[in-house]
Scaffold this motif. Structure first.
Motif: not given
Ligand SMILES: Cc1ncc(C[n+]2csc(CCOP(=O)(O)OP(=O)(O)O)c2C)c(N)n1
Ligand SMILES: [Mg+2]
Length: 227
Positions: A152-177
């Motif tokens: 999804x991230x790759x496609x949205x960038x290629x397609x130039x989807x400027x209606x789209x905003x992703x907000x990542x709430x980063x509380x540092x819980x990803x296993x590998x960072x």
């Protein structure tokens, strides 16, 4: 329905939803992002919730929806008294939101990794229909590990989807960072990015209103690490 509930009342509303303390930090992490979006950024209201031109908010990180329900109540999608019975047998407010039951919920979520792909499809559809609406999807930092997001991230960038905003709430819980930071993952695919303090309402508002013609926008909202 008009309410006068403000940000200061939200912790009290959240406290009415007991029984899912395991996810209380996950819920609380999203509170300021949700408030700024619903109070100042999104064009969404209960009386226009079915209009094609509304903005779309997709809560992809569906666990711990207490802050989401509190904000929906503050903005008149739900009554505040309904919060007391949440997750009960007769309540439409489940521990994971059900789009067929919760007013204002655009998607059902709880199984991680679906909101961003759905948001990409929604943004494509809005562009095809020449509608001006924007789509904002909220994901967690660990949720980004789900492989569905990569396409999804790759496609949205290629397609130039400027209606789209992703907000990542980063509380540092990803296993590998995220070595190099989460924003770098989006930038390499052509997204505009902003990384801000996820508690700072002014900074969040500034990030969400960034001009990003021809590119999707990722806002990384950093909050204190999950305990
Ligand atoms: C597909 C899928 N796998 C696993 C889970 C179990 N699960 C629930 S919360 C969670 C961690 C999510 O972390 P993050 O996205 O960073 O959100 P946070 O809890 O930090 O707010 C996981 C793995 C799930 N809900 N869905
Ligand atoms: Mg997290």
């Amino acid at each position: 329905m008009v309410t006068t509930t403000g940000y200061d009342e939200l912790p009290g509303l959240i406290a009415r939803m007991t029984g899912d303390e395991k996810h209380s930090v996950a819920a609380e992490s999203t509170l300021d992002v949700l408030w700024v979006l619903y109070d100042r950024v999104l064009r969404i209201a209960p009386d226009t919730a079915n209009q094609a031109r509304r903005d779309r908010f997709l809560l992809s990180k569906g666990h711990g929806p207490m802050a989401f329900y509190a904000v929906l109540a503050a903005k008149g999608f739900l009554t505040e008294s309904e919060l007391d019975g949440w997750a009960g047998r007769d309540s439409r407010l489940g521990m994971h939101p059900d789009r067929t039951r919760v007013p204002g919920a655009e998607i059902s979520s709880g199984s991680l990794g679906h909101g961003l792909p759905i948001a990409v499809g929604t943004a494509l559809g809005l562009r095809a229909q020449r509608l001006p609406s924007k789509v904002v999807v909220l994901v967690g930092d660990a949720e980004l590990d789900e492989g569905s997001n990569e396409e999804a991230i790759a496609f949205a960038g290629r397609a130039g989807l400027d209606r789209l905003t992703t907000v990542v709430v980063d509380n540092a819980s990803a296993t590998h960072g995220w070595p190099g930071g989460i924003a770098a993952r989006f930038e390499v695919e052509g997204w505009a990015t902003r990384t801000v303090n996820g508690r700072d309402h002014g900074a969040l508002y500034g990030a969400f209103t960034t001009e990003h013609p021809g590119r999707p926008l990722a806002v990384v909202a950093t909050v204190e690490p999950k305990e």
